[in-house]
Design a protein around this motif. Structure first.
Motif, PDB file in Angstrom:
ATOM      1  N   LEU A  65      33.666  -1.030  35.352  1.00 58.03           N
ATOM      2  CA  LEU A  65      34.846  -0.185  35.291  1.00 58.03           C
ATOM      3  C   LEU A  65      35.975  -0.963  34.635  1.00 58.03           C
ATOM      4  CD1 LEU A  65      36.483   2.369  36.048  1.00 58.03           C
ATOM      5  CD2 LEU A  65      36.984   1.230  38.228  1.00 58.03           C
ATOM      6  N   LEU A  66      36.538  -0.397  33.586  1.00 62.60           N
ATOM      7  CA  LEU A  66      37.694  -0.989  32.917  1.00 62.60           C
ATOM      8  C   LEU A  66      38.900  -0.088  33.124  1.00 62.60           C
ATOM      9  CD1 LEU A  66      36.151  -2.119  29.510  1.00 62.60           C
ATOM     10  CD2 LEU A  66      36.352  -3.420  31.632  1.00 62.60           C
ATOM     11  N   ARG A  67      40.074  -0.705  33.205  1.00 60.55           N
ATOM     12  CA  ARG A  67      41.312   0.043  33.385  1.00 60.55           C
ATOM     13  C   ARG A  67      42.164   0.027  32.127  1.00 60.55           C
ATOM     14  NH1 ARG A  67      41.606   1.640  38.728  1.00 60.55           N
ATOM     15  NH2 ARG A  67      43.028   3.092  37.779  1.00 60.55           N
ATOM     16  N   ALA A  68      41.669  -0.614  31.084  1.00 54.07           N
ATOM     17  CA  ALA A  68      42.314  -0.648  29.767  1.00 54.07           C
ATOM     18  C   ALA A  68      41.200  -0.808  28.745  1.00 54.07           C
ATOM     19  CB  ALA A  68      43.291  -1.811  29.676  1.00 54.07           C
ATOM     20  N   ALA A 112      48.932   6.941  28.974  1.00 54.38           N
ATOM     21  CA  ALA A 112      48.027   7.330  30.056  1.00 54.38           C
ATOM     22  C   ALA A 112      48.070   6.328  31.185  1.00 54.38           C
ATOM     23  CB  ALA A 112      46.601   7.453  29.525  1.00 54.38           C
ATOM     24  N   GLY A 113      47.764   6.805  32.341  1.00 57.17           N
ATOM     25  CA  GLY A 113      47.616   5.909  33.463  1.00 57.17           C
ATOM     26  C   GLY A 113      47.548   6.679  34.758  1.00 57.17           C
ATOM     27  N   PRO A 114      46.657   6.303  35.585  1.00 55.06           N
ATOM     28  CA  PRO A 114      45.627   5.296  35.345  1.00 55.06           C
ATOM     29  C   PRO A 114      44.503   5.835  34.458  1.00 55.06           C
ATOM     30  CG  PRO A 114      45.386   6.214  37.534  1.00 55.06           C
ATOM     31  CD  PRO A 114      46.630   6.829  36.954  1.00 55.06           C
ATOM     32  N   ILE A 115      43.747   4.904  33.883  1.00 56.40           N
ATOM     33  CA  ILE A 115      42.555   5.291  33.126  1.00 56.40           C
ATOM     34  C   ILE A 115      41.333   4.700  33.820  1.00 56.40           C
ATOM     35  CG2 ILE A 115      43.808   5.411  30.941  1.00 56.40           C
ATOM     36  CD1 ILE A 115      41.970   2.964  30.136  1.00 56.40           C
ATOM     37  N   PHE A 116      40.198   5.337  33.566  1.00 55.97           N
ATOM     38  CA  PHE A 116      38.928   4.953  34.167  1.00 55.97           C
ATOM     39  C   PHE A 116      37.881   4.976  33.056  1.00 55.97           C
ATOM     40  CE2 PHE A 116      41.637   7.357  36.931  1.00 55.97           C
ATOM     41  CZ  PHE A 116      41.719   6.584  38.077  1.00 55.97           C
ATOM     42  N   ALA A 117      37.369   3.832  32.696  1.00 59.14           N
ATOM     43  CA  ALA A 117      36.390   3.746  31.608  1.00 59.14           C
ATOM     44  C   ALA A 117      35.197   2.935  32.094  1.00 59.14           C
ATOM     45  CB  ALA A 117      37.006   3.089  30.384  1.00 59.14           C
ATOM     46  N   PHE A 118      34.015   3.530  32.046  1.00 59.84           N
ATOM     47  CA  PHE A 118      32.800   2.803  32.394  1.00 59.84           C
ATOM     48  C   PHE A 118      32.139   2.327  31.115  1.00 59.84           C
ATOM     49  CE2 PHE A 118      33.297   4.915  36.485  1.00 59.84           C
ATOM     50  CZ  PHE A 118      32.991   3.879  37.358  1.00 59.84           C
ATOM     51  N   ILE A 119      31.839   1.028  31.087  1.00 66.76           N
ATOM     52  CA  ILE A 119      31.237   0.367  29.934  1.00 66.76           C
ATOM     53  C   ILE A 119      29.870  -0.163  30.339  1.00 66.76           C
ATOM     54  CG2 ILE A 119      31.496  -1.546  28.282  1.00 66.76           C
ATOM     55  CD1 ILE A 119      33.688   0.587  28.012  1.00 66.76           C
ATOM     56  N   ASP A 120      28.897  -0.009  29.464  1.00 66.23           N
ATOM     57  CA  ASP A 120      27.573  -0.596  29.660  1.00 66.23           C
ATOM     58  C   ASP A 120      27.624  -2.021  29.124  1.00 66.23           C
ATOM     59  OD1 ASP A 120      24.936  -1.400  29.654  1.00 66.23           O
ATOM     60  OD2 ASP A 120      24.176   0.487  28.830  1.00 66.23           O
ATOM     61  N   LEU A 153      30.934   2.411  25.586  1.00 69.95           N
ATOM     62  CA  LEU A 153      31.727   3.254  26.474  1.00 69.95           C
ATOM     63  C   LEU A 153      30.874   4.467  26.839  1.00 69.95           C
ATOM     64  CD1 LEU A 153      34.518   4.032  27.741  1.00 69.95           C
ATOM     65  CD2 LEU A 153      34.958   5.250  25.600  1.00 69.95           C
ATOM     66  N   VAL A 154      30.609   4.665  28.139  1.00 73.67           N
ATOM     67  CA  VAL A 154      29.698   5.742  28.538  1.00 73.67           C
ATOM     68  C   VAL A 154      30.369   6.805  29.403  1.00 73.67           C
ATOM     69  CG1 VAL A 154      27.622   4.351  28.258  1.00 73.67           C
ATOM     70  CG2 VAL A 154      28.771   4.394  30.479  1.00 73.67           C
ATOM     71  N   ALA A 155      31.568   6.540  29.908  1.00 73.25           N
ATOM     72  CA  ALA A 155      32.284   7.549  30.688  1.00 73.25           C
ATOM     73  C   ALA A 155      33.776   7.222  30.662  1.00 73.25           C
ATOM     74  CB  ALA A 155      31.774   7.593  32.122  1.00 73.25           C
ATOM     75  N   PHE A 156      34.597   8.270  30.768  1.00 71.70           N
ATOM     76  CA  PHE A 156      36.039   8.089  30.661  1.00 71.70           C
ATOM     77  C   PHE A 156      36.751   9.217  31.404  1.00 71.70           C
ATOM     78  CE2 PHE A 156      40.124   8.921  28.633  1.00 71.70           C
ATOM     79  CZ  PHE A 156      40.688   7.643  28.612  1.00 71.70           C
ATOM     80  N   LEU A 189      26.366   9.489  36.992  1.00 72.97           N
ATOM     81  CA  LEU A 189      27.558   8.829  36.483  1.00 72.97           C
ATOM     82  C   LEU A 189      28.798   9.713  36.607  1.00 72.97           C
ATOM     83  CD1 LEU A 189      28.998   6.473  35.227  1.00 72.97           C
ATOM     84  CD2 LEU A 189      28.112   7.163  32.983  1.00 72.97           C
ATOM     85  N   GLY A 190      28.660  11.008  36.422  1.00 72.64           N
ATOM     86  CA  GLY A 190      29.801  11.915  36.600  1.00 72.64           C
ATOM     87  C   GLY A 190      30.325  11.857  38.025  1.00 72.64           C
ATOM     88  N   ARG A 191      29.424  11.811  38.985  1.00 68.36           N
ATOM     89  CA  ARG A 191      29.818  11.697  40.395  1.00 68.36           C
ATOM     90  C   ARG A 191      30.512  10.353  40.637  1.00 68.36           C
ATOM     91  NH1 ARG A 191      28.471  13.923  45.354  1.00 68.36           N
ATOM     92  NH2 ARG A 191      27.083  15.397  44.344  1.00 68.36           N
ATOM     93  N   LEU A 192      29.971   9.271  40.078  1.00 68.92           N
ATOM     94  CA  LEU A 192      30.596   7.953  40.216  1.00 68.92           C
ATOM     95  C   LEU A 192      31.993   7.952  39.601  1.00 68.92           C
ATOM     96  CD1 LEU A 192      30.507   4.930  40.951  1.00 68.92           C
ATOM     97  CD2 LEU A 192      29.387   4.543  38.738  1.00 68.92           C
ATOM     98  N   LEU A 193      32.137   8.570  38.436  1.00 67.48           N
ATOM     99  CA  LEU A 193      33.435   8.642  37.777  1.00 67.48           C
ATOM    100  C   LEU A 193      34.437   9.389  38.652  1.00 67.48           C
ATOM    101  CD1 LEU A 193      35.205   8.130  35.261  1.00 67.48           C
ATOM    102  CD2 LEU A 193      34.237  10.226  34.283  1.00 67.48           C
ATOM    103  N   MET A 194      34.044  10.544  39.182  1.00 60.05           N
ATOM    104  CA  MET A 194      34.953  11.324  40.023  1.00 60.05           C
ATOM    105  C   MET A 194      35.253  10.612  41.333  1.00 60.05           C
ATOM    106  SD  MET A 194      36.304  13.895  38.644  1.00 60.05           S
ATOM    107  CE  MET A 194      36.992  14.646  40.121  1.00 60.05           C
TER     108      MET A 194
END
Length: 156
Positions: free
Chosen positions: A24-27, A61-69, A75-78, A105-110
């Motif tokens: 999880l990245l925040r930027a 934007a803020g906060p942001i939520f970005a999942f990276i592999d 970048l796989v989710a945002f 992953l959608g559930r993890l993102l939410m």
């Protein structure tokens, strides 16, 4: 050294789409912003967003939520939000790369968005979605049953 595809198979389990390895990245770096622009081009509701506009969006934007592999830096989710921190938070751009859909992953993102310390205590967290996504978002207590409220838009 084992080839990567052999390393990805552990105990007969294909790890290529294992969300537990995601970071999880925040930027985002400039390269990841490029990936976000590409990801936006895959969806009807974000198609046509240009890099300069996405860079401006990210600055505000803020906060942001970005999942990276981390295996390939992809970048796989945002998702992103805007909030006053007390009464209102609007969640935008909830997106999972098509190759990662139906992996949880959608559930993890939410879950990540909804438990974020900046958003968790906000009185009203809101989003908008297509009707077929209502059951998905209802899992977090979202409802479309808001008598007397109407979604309005003014475009410039």
């Amino acid at each position: 050294m084992k080839p990567q595809n052999e390393w990805l198979k552990q105990e007969g389990r294909d790890m290529t789409l294992d969300k537990s390895r995601l970071e999880l990245l925040r930027a985002l770096t400039p390269e990841q912003v490029d990936q976000l622009v590409d990801l936006f081009q895959q969806e009807w509701w974000t198609k046509g967003r240009e890099k300069a506009d996405v860079e401006r969006l990210m600055a505000q934007a803020g906060p942001i939520f970005a999942f990276i592999d981390p295996l390939n830096g992809e970048l796989v989710a945002f998702a992103r939000a805007m909030t006053d921190g007390v009464y209102k938070a609007m969640i935008f751009d909830i997106i999972v790369k098509d190759t990662w859909r139906n992996t949880g992953l959608g559930r993890l993102l939410m879950d990540t968005v909804m438990t974020d310390p900046v958003l968790a205590g906000v009185k009203h967290r809101e989003l908008y979605c297509l009707e077929d996504m209502l059951p998905f978002y209802e899992k977090w207590g979202f409802t479309a049953n808001l008598p007397g409220l109407f979604f309005m838009r003014q475009s410039s």
